[in-house]
Design a protein around this motif. Sequence first.
Motif, PDB file in Angstrom:
ATOM      1  N   LYS A   1       3.362 -11.269  -4.239  1.00 50.45           N
ATOM      2  CA  LYS A   1       4.182 -10.688  -3.181  1.00 50.45           C
ATOM      3  C   LYS A   1       5.665 -10.957  -3.431  1.00 50.45           C
ATOM      4  O   LYS A   1       6.032 -11.896  -4.135  1.00 50.45           O
ATOM      5  N   PHE A   2       6.486 -10.141  -2.796  1.00 52.07           N
ATOM      6  CA  PHE A   2       7.944 -10.316  -2.712  1.00 52.07           C
ATOM      7  C   PHE A   2       8.628 -10.401  -4.084  1.00 52.07           C
ATOM      8  O   PHE A   2       9.699 -10.984  -4.187  1.00 52.07           O
ATOM      9  N   ARG A   3       8.054  -9.778  -5.089  1.00 56.65           N
ATOM     10  CA  ARG A   3       8.687  -9.781  -6.406  1.00 56.65           C
ATOM     11  C   ARG A   3       9.510  -8.527  -6.660  1.00 56.65           C
ATOM     12  O   ARG A   3      10.268  -8.483  -7.632  1.00 56.65           O
ATOM     13  N   LEU A   4       9.330  -7.502  -5.806  1.00 56.13           N
ATOM     14  CA  LEU A   4       9.968  -6.209  -6.074  1.00 56.13           C
ATOM     15  C   LEU A   4      10.931  -5.765  -4.990  1.00 56.13           C
ATOM     16  O   LEU A   4      11.604  -4.748  -5.144  1.00 56.13           O
ATOM     17  N   ASN A   5      11.034  -6.499  -3.904  1.00 54.65           N
ATOM     18  CA  ASN A   5      11.782  -6.010  -2.746  1.00 54.65           C
ATOM     19  C   ASN A   5      13.292  -5.995  -2.960  1.00 54.65           C
ATOM     20  O   ASN A   5      13.977  -5.072  -2.525  1.00 54.65           O
ATOM     21  N   LYS A   6      13.820  -7.021  -3.601  1.00 58.18           N
ATOM     22  CA  LYS A   6      15.255  -7.082  -3.857  1.00 58.18           C
ATOM     23  C   LYS A   6      15.555  -6.501  -5.237  1.00 58.18           C
ATOM     24  O   LYS A   6      14.802  -6.700  -6.188  1.00 58.18           O
TER      25      LYS A   6
END
Length: 588
Positions: free
Chosen positions: A330-335
């Motif tokens: 999770k949360f590896r692509l959001n920023k």
Amino acid sequence: MKILRSLLISILVIGALQASATQYSSPNEKICVKQDGNHLTVFYQGKMVLDASVTIDSPLQWVRKVTDDYQMLTGKRLHCHNEANEYRSGKMLLRVYNNGIALRNTEVAYRIPEGMHRWMQQWCDSYEGFFPLDTTYKVATIPSYSGISKSKEGWNNHWGYPVLLEPTDGVFVLLSEANIEQGQSASSLFNEGVWYRVIPAETIKGKTCDHTPWQLAIIGSLSDVVESTLVTDVSNPCKIKDTSWIKPGVVSWIYWAYNHGSNDYNIIQKYVDMARDLQLPYVLIDAEWDEMKNGKTIEDAVNYAKAQGVKPLIWYNSSVGWVDGAPTPKFRLNKADDREREFAWLEKIGVAGVKIDFFSGDTQRNMDYCIDLLESAARHHLLVNFHGATIPRGWQRTYPNLMTTEGVYGAEWYNNVATFTDKAACHNATLPFTRNVIGPMDYTPCTFSDSQHPHITTKAHELALTILFESALQHLADRPESYMVQPQEVKDFFTNLPTVWDETHLLSGYPGESVVMARRHGKTWYIAGINGTNQEKELTIDKKAIGKFSKATLFEDTSKGDWNIHQIKKLPTSIICQPRGGFIIVTK
């Protein structure tokens, strides 16, 4: 008298010109749109097929003739061509194409009268639902769907695209949307009674685009609808300069047979070996690969696949939809910085693409995020598969690294509930006329064994889905041993299976009952058909579109459910199909 006669002629001419100014035709004159104030009535070969209410200030004026002629890397047809007459009133645009209409920069509502045949999916953020045949808007809301909405009367009143209508016998209209850009949300339909309004999802204030997406109505016979490329015709051209690295193909996939199997290195090896033995180009390593067992890592799995000549694809959680309790990573692509770093690492270790899952509907936030993902992935030569996501709306032309999108109630549901077991055959015979018309569909077809819940479609029915369902990455979901025990002809079929098509033709069928389709790849024709009913059914094969061939292989079912595979020298005019059965003919 001469003066009076001239005056009368002048009045008649002016009246005729004024009348013609409110009628707008397609270049081939099959489709005509008549305007009466803010009301548009659409006719197909003289038959009224659609009523629409729009926001408009004055009569539309002809602007230009539009010609769409372009090449695709994927899809139902590689060379696409369409023509339209374009009309304008203020900012509003109307294009009347040879096979439909497109509207932009106006509020739209469609009238779907009671009694009209319609195949409509109740909206949910993942677009995973059935398209049941109905004749009324009075349908109860499915309680398990997210984003539940009810009308004042208590019926469901929120519907997802596409919508298939049969306004008159043998004439069909498919409603959808296309060309979502940065700063736009996608839309769906809300109804009160017989009027269905196009309503955009939430849009971020101050970041809107200066025009709207296109609202589409594909119009004509069933074959006109199925073969249409109108969704990509109105979409922006390809934005990727070098596309030489984009390679569609067949994929071996773990999840259906082994839920949580992608964190087990030994199971991954089995699917890599299956891809190697069947000469499939790809293997998909699904969720939880960041928690690898057996003392191994994802890089070990990637290196093993590459050593076998198989290109690995790997899964990510989008981390905007299902997050709490959902699988990782999770949360590896959001920023943006994190995304660039992650994709650069994938490119470096030799990963060919990404499957990104669990989005949260049609909002501008999701649309902008998807576009950011596609553009970043293209910079790092990564193919993309969106899952748990909204339906395709033309991005497959603009960003051809978008290989496929779920947005469909597919074979994965054999894992979840027993409902699919009895409904799958009818549903499968509906999707070629509805969801798959508008773009690639990652249904994950062709399972011969059972998952958590059994299936009752035949082997030939399952094999036929790999042709009937268009997807540039076609995921084979069953266990390796299930494929490897099939007859050699079936294994050879998988080895040679194309996932993009030079042309596509609907040969016969009706939604929910049956479908027979022919697709050509190079010089080879693949003709596939399925029976969506529980009774034996004769499926018709219209041979006009198929050229001559010397011989072909026919795959069909016996009455006992076994394979019947044999050579034929000419195309039959029909085939008797077993209940929930199917067939495939491959020419040589």
